[in-house]
Scaffold this active site. Structure first.
Site, short mmCIF file in Angstrom:
data_model
loop_
_atom_site.label_atom_id
_atom_site.label_comp_id
_atom_site.label_asym_id
_atom_site.label_seq_id
_atom_site.Cartn_x
_atom_site.Cartn_y
_atom_site.Cartn_z
N SER A 1 -2.28 -8.99 -7.17
CA SER A 1 -0.94 -8.68 -7.68
C SER A 1 -0.12 -7.98 -6.63
O SER A 1 -0.61 -7.09 -5.93
CB SER A 1 -1.07 -7.79 -8.93
OG SER A 1 0.17 -7.23 -9.29
N LYS A 2 1.17 -8.37 -6.53
CA LYS A 2 2.09 -7.64 -5.65
C LYS A 2 2.24 -6.20 -6.14
O LYS A 2 2.32 -5.26 -5.36
CB LYS A 2 3.46 -8.32 -5.66
CG LYS A 2 3.49 -9.71 -5.07
CD LYS A 2 4.87 -10.33 -5.22
CE LYS A 2 4.90 -11.77 -4.77
NZ LYS A 2 6.20 -12.42 -5.04
N ARG A 3 2.26 -6.05 -7.47
CA ARG A 3 2.47 -4.73 -8.07
C ARG A 3 1.35 -3.77 -7.69
O ARG A 3 1.57 -2.58 -7.50
CB ARG A 3 2.55 -4.87 -9.60
CG ARG A 3 2.84 -3.58 -10.33
CD ARG A 3 2.91 -3.83 -11.83
NE ARG A 3 3.92 -4.84 -12.16
CZ ARG A 3 4.05 -5.39 -13.36
NH1 ARG A 3 3.23 -5.05 -14.34
NH2 ARG A 3 5.00 -6.29 -13.59
#
Length: 313
Positions: free
Chosen positions: A250-252
């Site tokens: 995930s980028k997050r």
């Protein structure tokens, strides 16, 4: 029919390894057939997707040798290639569904939907129970004074089945497995399902390569293709690349981005490692996309999620 593939990144941050793997396979699958590749920037939510990130995505793809034939800042005859600039086009196709009597306003909040006892899909998304489908005009007017409605598609009672080019046959009954879905949000932004169908059709895309997490959205999109009379592409869903601890990248969560990888590895080394994970190489040795395209095979790509070996990157 000439093959046209596409990259369709959402520029909400730098691409992580899962995004890079998908981009590589999309490019290889199209180029194996001497096809073209379109770069479309999926920035429907413009606030989350600043144009600067789109520029970084282009730089990343170019550095890896994943050169597109049209789209992005390069332009082309089927633009604009930024979804944030295509609202008028989506409006035209939304109106076609509206004229068929297939849309209606929905005043349900996200919290109300998740709290409902209606069935939920495997990813936790609630199957919309049709709460607002039969509201009369007077009730709609009262509710509209409190909150702007989203607009949903009244799905036909169809069973949609298709043959995925990699994962095989998949089938859903729209009414019970997904329910009426959103075409336009309450803030006026058109939903991904409508935008991606219109864009792929108008950009001549014949082959859609993307992650298996989007497999369940395909019947909804095929429904829209058929209601709008648009040509359907062939779909190929690839397994997800998981972190060594088994969770989705995930980028997050700040998972390894190309920006970090570039400090340790060259472009051929990164491409070679990704090709190894996708079954295209016997060992993680340096390679560039142009070398891999002639021998690319979907039969070599795993059909189950790929666990990223510790220490490979």
């Amino acid at each position: 029919m000439h093959t046209v593939g596409r990259f369709a990144p959402s520029p909400s941050g730098r691409m992580h390894l899962g995004n890079l793997l998908c981009s590589l396979l999309a490019w290889l699958s199209a180029k194996r057939e001497n096809g073209r590749v379109v770069l479309r920037i999926e920035d429907l939510d413009a606030a989350r997707c600043p144009r600067a990130f789109a520029g970084l995505l282009e730089a990343d793809l170019s550095w890896l040798g994943l050169i597109w034939d049209e789209g992005g800042s390069t332009g082309g005859r089927n633009g604009p290639y930024y979804q944030s600039e295509r609202g008028g086009i989506y409006e035209t196709y939304y109106k076609k569904l509206e004229k068929k009597g297939l849309t209606y306003p929905c005043f349900c909040s996200r919290s109300q939907l998740h709290a409902a006892s209606a069935p939920h899909r495997e990813d936790g998304t609630p199957v919309y129970p049709g709460t607002c489908r039969s509201l009369g005009p007077e009730r709609q007017a009262v509710l509209a004074q409190k909150r702007p409605p989203a607009m949903r598609l009244a799905v036909p009672d169809w069973t949609v089945e298709f043959a995925d080019g990699h994962l095989g046959r998949y089938c859903e009954r729209l009414a019970t497995d997904c329910g009426d879905f959103v075409l336009r949000r309450g803030d006026g932004v058109f939903a991904y399902q409508l935008a991606v169908v219109v864009d792929d059709a108008l950009m001549g895309v014949t082959q859609v390569v993307r992650g298996a997490d989007l497999l369940q959205s395909t019947p909804r999109q095929l429904c829209l293709y058929r209601l709008l009379g648009l040509p359907e592409p062939r779909f190929y869903h690839l397994p997800l690349l998981l972190a060594p601890d088994g969770r989705r990248l995930s980028k997050r969560d700040g998972d390894v981005s190309l920006e970090q990888l570039q400090t340790r590895w060259s472009a051929p080394e990164i491409v070679g490692k990704l090709a190894f994970l996708a079954g295209q190489l016997d060992r993680p040795e340096p390679a560039m996309p142009a070398e891999l395209a002639p021998v690319f095979s979907w039969e070599k790509v795993p059909t189950t999620d790929i666990l990223l070996p510790a220490g490979l990157f």
